[in-house]
Design a protein around this motif. Structure first.
Motif, short mmCIF file in Angstrom:
data_model
loop_
_atom_site.label_atom_id
_atom_site.label_comp_id
_atom_site.label_asym_id
_atom_site.label_seq_id
_atom_site.Cartn_x
_atom_site.Cartn_y
_atom_site.Cartn_z
N ALA A 38 0.84 -1.19 0.00
CA ALA A 38 0.00 0.00 0.00
C ALA A 38 0.88 1.25 0.00
O ALA A 38 1.75 1.40 0.85
N VAL A 39 0.65 2.12 -0.97
CA VAL A 39 1.43 3.35 -1.09
C VAL A 39 0.53 4.50 -1.51
O VAL A 39 -0.59 4.30 -1.97
N ALA A 40 1.07 5.72 -1.41
CA ALA A 40 0.43 6.90 -1.99
C ALA A 40 0.99 7.01 -3.41
O ALA A 40 2.20 7.13 -3.60
N ALA A 41 0.15 6.93 -4.42
CA ALA A 41 0.59 6.92 -5.81
C ALA A 41 1.46 8.13 -6.14
O ALA A 41 2.46 8.01 -6.84
N ALA A 57 9.57 4.99 4.62
CA ALA A 57 9.20 3.90 5.54
C ALA A 57 8.70 2.72 4.72
O ALA A 57 8.22 2.88 3.60
N ARG A 58 8.82 1.53 5.30
CA ARG A 58 8.33 0.33 4.62
C ARG A 58 6.81 0.40 4.53
O ARG A 58 6.12 0.61 5.52
N PRO A 59 6.26 0.22 3.32
CA PRO A 59 4.80 0.27 3.18
C PRO A 59 4.14 -0.95 3.81
O PRO A 59 4.78 -1.98 4.03
N LEU A 81 8.89 -4.01 -4.94
CA LEU A 81 9.63 -3.43 -3.83
C LEU A 81 10.84 -4.29 -3.52
O LEU A 81 10.74 -5.51 -3.39
N ASP A 82 12.00 -3.65 -3.41
CA ASP A 82 13.24 -4.35 -3.07
C ASP A 82 13.51 -4.15 -1.58
O ASP A 82 13.84 -3.06 -1.15
#
Length: 85
Positions: A38-41, A57-59, A81-82
């Motif tokens: 989950a992220v802010a686009a 921060a880690r999502p 995500l890496d």
């Protein structure tokens, strides 16, 4: 053509005589269509495998159907995500 009332089961393929309204969105909150991060686009604009983006921060991880946390409006695919660093 004059408007008619028909049972909901027979309404498929017909044209509504008036706009339909609902009291609130359904579901009430945005939900993940698939599993991922989950992220802010807006915060990921321009990121790619050639131009990775360091996140502050880690999502949060979401499973399909879970509600997106506050401030999030997109779900990155699991492999986007890496986490190695």
């Amino acid at each position: 053509v004059e408007a008619r009332t028909v049972p909901a089961g027979l309404a498929a393929g017909r044209i509504a005589a008036a706009d339909l309204t609902v009291p609130h969105a359904w579901p009430r909150e945005a939900r993940a269509l698939g599993e991922g991060w989950a992220v802010a686009a807006e915060g990921t604009a321009g990121a790619s495998s050639y131009a990775p983006l360091a996140l502050a921060a880690r999502p949060s991880w979401l499973e399909a159907g879970e509600a997106l946390p506050g401030g999030c409006d997109a779900v990155l695919p699991p492999d986007a995500l890496d986490l190695s660093s």
